[in-house]
Design an enzyme around this catalytic site. Structure first.
Site, PDB file in Angstrom:
ATOM      1  N   GLY A   1      -3.771  -6.392  -2.146  1.00  0.00           N
ATOM      2  CA  GLY A   1      -3.121  -5.093  -2.311  1.00  0.00           C
ATOM      3  C   GLY A   1      -2.045  -4.877  -1.257  1.00  0.00           C
ATOM      4  O   GLY A   1      -1.827  -3.762  -0.783  1.00  0.00           O
TER       5      GLY A   1
ATOM      6  N   SER B   1       1.274  -5.236  -1.473  1.00  0.00           N
ATOM      7  CA  SER B   1       2.662  -5.009  -1.909  1.00  0.00           C
ATOM      8  C   SER B   1       3.119  -3.573  -1.695  1.00  0.00           C
ATOM      9  O   SER B   1       4.297  -3.262  -1.783  1.00  0.00           O
ATOM     10  CB  SER B   1       2.826  -5.379  -3.387  1.00  0.00           C
ATOM     11  OG  SER B   1       2.177  -4.423  -4.190  1.00  0.00           O
TER      12      SER B   1
ATOM     13  N   ASP C   1      -6.242 -10.460  -9.522  1.00  0.00           N
ATOM     14  CA  ASP C   1      -7.116  -9.298  -9.540  1.00  0.00           C
ATOM     15  C   ASP C   1      -8.228  -9.565  -8.517  1.00  0.00           C
ATOM     16  O   ASP C   1      -9.035 -10.489  -8.696  1.00  0.00           O
ATOM     17  CB  ASP C   1      -7.692  -9.142 -10.955  1.00  0.00           C
ATOM     18  CG  ASP C   1      -8.630  -7.952 -11.083  1.00  0.00           C
ATOM     19  OD1 ASP C   1      -9.110  -7.449 -10.041  1.00  0.00           O
ATOM     20  OD2 ASP C   1      -8.897  -7.521 -12.216  1.00  0.00           O
TER      21      ASP C   1
ATOM     22  N   ASN D   1      -7.926  -5.372   1.651  1.00  0.00           N
ATOM     23  CA  ASN D   1      -7.381  -4.014   1.608  1.00  0.00           C
ATOM     24  C   ASN D   1      -7.390  -3.386   0.205  1.00  0.00           C
ATOM     25  O   ASN D   1      -7.382  -2.162   0.088  1.00  0.00           O
ATOM     26  CB  ASN D   1      -5.947  -4.060   2.153  1.00  0.00           C
ATOM     27  CG  ASN D   1      -5.141  -2.828   1.817  1.00  0.00           C
ATOM     28  OD1 ASN D   1      -5.304  -1.786   2.446  1.00  0.00           O
ATOM     29  ND2 ASN D   1      -4.283  -2.912   0.795  1.00  0.00           N
TER      30      ASN D   1
ATOM     31  N   TYR E   1     -16.899   5.581  -4.692  1.00  0.00           N
ATOM     32  CA  TYR E   1     -16.007   5.145  -3.602  1.00  0.00           C
ATOM     33  C   TYR E   1     -16.761   5.046  -2.267  1.00  0.00           C
ATOM     34  O   TYR E   1     -16.660   4.047  -1.546  1.00  0.00           O
ATOM     35  CB  TYR E   1     -14.848   6.138  -3.509  1.00  0.00           C
ATOM     36  CG  TYR E   1     -13.768   5.765  -2.520  1.00  0.00           C
ATOM     37  CD1 TYR E   1     -12.801   4.807  -2.851  1.00  0.00           C
ATOM     38  CD2 TYR E   1     -13.693   6.383  -1.278  1.00  0.00           C
ATOM     39  CE1 TYR E   1     -11.794   4.473  -1.950  1.00  0.00           C
ATOM     40  CE2 TYR E   1     -12.688   6.060  -0.374  1.00  0.00           C
ATOM     41  CZ  TYR E   1     -11.734   5.107  -0.711  1.00  0.00           C
ATOM     42  OH  TYR E   1     -10.744   4.788   0.183  1.00  0.00           O
TER      43      TYR E   1
ATOM     44  N   ILE F   1      -4.858   9.244   4.902  1.00  0.00           N
ATOM     45  CA  ILE F   1      -3.587   8.558   5.136  1.00  0.00           C
ATOM     46  C   ILE F   1      -2.596   8.838   3.991  1.00  0.00           C
ATOM     47  O   ILE F   1      -2.996   8.821   2.817  1.00  0.00           O
ATOM     48  CB  ILE F   1      -3.807   7.024   5.257  1.00  0.00           C
ATOM     49  CG1 ILE F   1      -4.968   6.685   6.218  1.00  0.00           C
ATOM     50  CG2 ILE F   1      -2.514   6.315   5.685  1.00  0.00           C
ATOM     51  CD1 ILE F   1      -4.799   7.134   7.654  1.00  0.00           C
TER      52      ILE F   1
HETATM   53  P1  NAP Z   1      -2.601   2.560  -2.708  1.00  0.00           P
HETATM   54  O1  NAP Z   1      -1.305   3.008  -2.158  1.00  0.00           O
HETATM   55  O2  NAP Z   1      -3.120   3.122  -3.984  1.00  0.00           O
HETATM   56  O3  NAP Z   1      -2.575   0.959  -2.795  1.00  0.00           O
HETATM   57  C1  NAP Z   1      -3.677   0.260  -3.288  1.00  0.00           C
HETATM   58  C2  NAP Z   1      -3.355  -1.202  -3.325  1.00  0.00           C
HETATM   59  O4  NAP Z   1      -4.507  -1.885  -3.856  1.00  0.00           O
HETATM   60  C3  NAP Z   1      -2.181  -1.514  -4.226  1.00  0.00           C
HETATM   61  O5  NAP Z   1      -1.377  -2.507  -3.642  1.00  0.00           O
HETATM   62  C4  NAP Z   1      -2.871  -2.043  -5.481  1.00  0.00           C
HETATM   63  O6  NAP Z   1      -2.144  -3.016  -6.177  1.00  0.00           O
HETATM   64  C5  NAP Z   1      -4.069  -2.739  -4.893  1.00  0.00           C
HETATM   65  N1  NAP Z   1      -5.084  -2.981  -5.906  1.00  0.00           N
HETATM   66  C6  NAP Z   1      -5.716  -2.074  -6.691  1.00  0.00           C
HETATM   67  N2  NAP Z   1      -6.559  -2.713  -7.521  1.00  0.00           N
HETATM   68  C7  NAP Z   1      -6.429  -4.033  -7.257  1.00  0.00           C
HETATM   69  C8  NAP Z   1      -7.031  -5.204  -7.779  1.00  0.00           C
HETATM   70  N3  NAP Z   1      -7.940  -5.144  -8.763  1.00  0.00           N
HETATM   71  N4  NAP Z   1      -6.667  -6.402  -7.283  1.00  0.00           N
HETATM   72  C9  NAP Z   1      -5.735  -6.497  -6.296  1.00  0.00           C
HETATM   73  N5  NAP Z   1      -5.124  -5.431  -5.761  1.00  0.00           N
HETATM   74  C10 NAP Z   1      -5.480  -4.209  -6.246  1.00  0.00           C
HETATM   75  O7  NAP Z   1      -3.786   2.810  -1.682  1.00  0.00           O
HETATM   76  P2  NAP Z   1      -3.792   2.831  -0.085  1.00  0.00           P
HETATM   77  O8  NAP Z   1      -3.935   4.236   0.330  1.00  0.00           O
HETATM   78  O9  NAP Z   1      -2.717   1.992   0.460  1.00  0.00           O
HETATM   79  O10 NAP Z   1      -5.223   2.140   0.158  1.00  0.00           O
HETATM   80  C11 NAP Z   1      -5.387   0.846   0.730  1.00  0.00           C
HETATM   81  C12 NAP Z   1      -6.826   0.709   1.182  1.00  0.00           C
HETATM   82  O11 NAP Z   1      -7.115   1.724   2.160  1.00  0.00           O
HETATM   83  C13 NAP Z   1      -7.846   0.921   0.071  1.00  0.00           C
HETATM   84  O12 NAP Z   1      -8.933   0.026   0.237  1.00  0.00           O
HETATM   85  C14 NAP Z   1      -8.317   2.336   0.283  1.00  0.00           C
HETATM   86  O13 NAP Z   1      -9.612   2.563  -0.241  1.00  0.00           O
HETATM   87  C15 NAP Z   1      -8.265   2.421   1.789  1.00  0.00           C
HETATM   88  N6  NAP Z   1      -8.230   3.791   2.311  1.00  0.00           N
HETATM   89  C16 NAP Z   1      -7.169   4.602   2.043  1.00  0.00           C
HETATM   90  C17 NAP Z   1      -7.170   5.906   2.559  1.00  0.00           C
HETATM   91  C18 NAP Z   1      -6.039   6.874   2.313  1.00  0.00           C
HETATM   92  O14 NAP Z   1      -6.161   8.038   2.727  1.00  0.00           O
HETATM   93  N7  NAP Z   1      -4.940   6.479   1.695  1.00  0.00           N
HETATM   94  C19 NAP Z   1      -8.256   6.347   3.317  1.00  0.00           C
HETATM   95  C20 NAP Z   1      -9.302   5.491   3.560  1.00  0.00           C
HETATM   96  C21 NAP Z   1      -9.280   4.214   3.054  1.00  0.00           C
HETATM   97  P3  NAP Z   1      -1.260  -2.686  -7.500  1.00  0.00           P
HETATM   98  O15 NAP Z   1       0.039  -2.212  -6.960  1.00  0.00           O
HETATM   99  O16 NAP Z   1      -1.201  -4.027  -8.136  1.00  0.00           O
HETATM  100  O17 NAP Z   1      -2.026  -1.657  -8.258  1.00  0.00           O
END
Ligand code: NAP
Length: 252
Positions: free
Chosen positions: A12, A14, A68, A95, A160, A193
């Site tokens: 993830g 990108s 995936d 991630n 989650y 975040i």
């Molecule tokens: P995001 O902007 O929604 O990005 C999620 C990433 O995960 C995207 O690159 C997406 O790829 C990828 N992904 C989703 N399903 C996938 C799969 N089956 N295989 C490979 N890649 C996949 O989310 P983010 O906020 O950056 O979150 C990143 C991590 O931080 C996650 O684990 C999330 O749970 C964790 N987190 C985030 C927060 C927050 O507040 N944002 C807080 C705590 C933890 P595609 O572009 O291909 O869909």
């Protein structure tokens, strides 16, 4: 700053937090980095990788691979591609993650399974695939992106929070299993975040969440990336099995 010589994979990577981690590692420790995602704009992984490479602009090679994370064979294919293109893997950042929020009363079995498979099984998949080259070279840093809700729970996020609590347990077990091979395994638990994941929240929801954040602001993806880069550096060689909360003080 230590010499840049390491090779990293970020699931993830990108966009969002994953991309910020990829950029930070490319600036600090790495000579090559690879993101593995399900989709990128226009479905052209090479073009997307080149675009990020140009953005970084310090000569770090960026690769993209379509996979995936919830599928074990696709994780193995990613590692094989990384070994072929980058010559090995030193850093594995788990991630990839999604949310499918609902109160348990309304949560479907499909949404429970989907979140567990993408958020937790993916960590099993990539750790199992990446540990082989790491064990052989007797060096590795694995960082798993958990969440504060894996520590404290959150109404509406049974799937989650269970997946992220699972990531934390998995991290501690891996730290014990892999320590003899000089592989450090740690987790980061981000708070609230600013990414696409949290953009779905309305202003009232954001304001309510911020009342529990002593630093009174949302975190930026770079706040997480810097903590990850620290755990992947030689400054953290004696740290393993830890969960570092990066959350403006929400959990203490
Ligand atoms: P995001 O902007 O929604 O990005 C999620 C990433 O995960 C995207 O690159 C997406 O790829 C990828 N992904 C989703 N399903 C996938 C799969 N089956 N295989 C490979 N890649 C996949 O989310 P983010 O906020 O950056 O979150 C990143 C991590 O931080 C996650 O684990 C999330 O749970 C964790 N987190 C985030 C927060 C927050 O507040 N944002 C807080 C705590 C933890 P595609 O572009 O291909 O869909």
């Amino acid at each position: 700053m230590e010499e840049r010589k390491l090779r990293a994979i970020i699931t993830g990577g990108s966009r969002g937090i994953g991309k910020a981690i990829l950029v930070e590692l490319a600036k600090r420790n790495c000579i090559s980095v690879m993101f593995s995602d399900v989709a990128v704009e226009g479905d052209d992984f090479n073009a997307h990788a080149k675009k990020i490479e140009d953005e970084i602009g310090n000569g770090t090679k960026v690769y993209g691979f379509k996979a995936d994370a919830s599928k074990f064979d696709e994780a193995e294919a990613t590692i094989a591609e990384a070994v072929e293109k980058m010559g090995g893997v030193d850093i594995m950042i788990n991630n990839a993650g999604i949310t499918r929020d609902n109160l348990l009363m309304r949560m479907t079995e499909a949404d429970f399974d989907l979140v567990i498979n993408i958020n937790l099984k993916s960590v099993f998949n990539y750790t199992k695939a990446a540990m082989r080259p790491m064990m052989k070279q007797r060096y590795g840093k694995i960082v798993n992106i958990a969440s504060v809700v894996g520590l404290m729970g959150n109404a509406g996020q049974a799937n989650y929070s269970a997946s992220k609590a699972g990531v934390i347990g998995f991290t501690k077990t891996m730290a014990r299993e892999l320590s003899s091979r000089n592989i450090n395994v740690n987790a980061i638990a981000p708070g609230f975040i600013e990414t696409d994941m949290t953009s779905k929240l309305n202003d009232n929801q954001k304001e309510a969440l911020l009342t529990n954040v002593p630093l009174k602001r949302m975190g930026q993806p770079e706040d997480i990336a810097k903590a990850v880069a620290f755990l992947c550096s030689s400054d953290a060689d004696y740290i393993t099995g830890q969960v570092l909360t990066v959350d403006g003080g929400m959990v203490m």
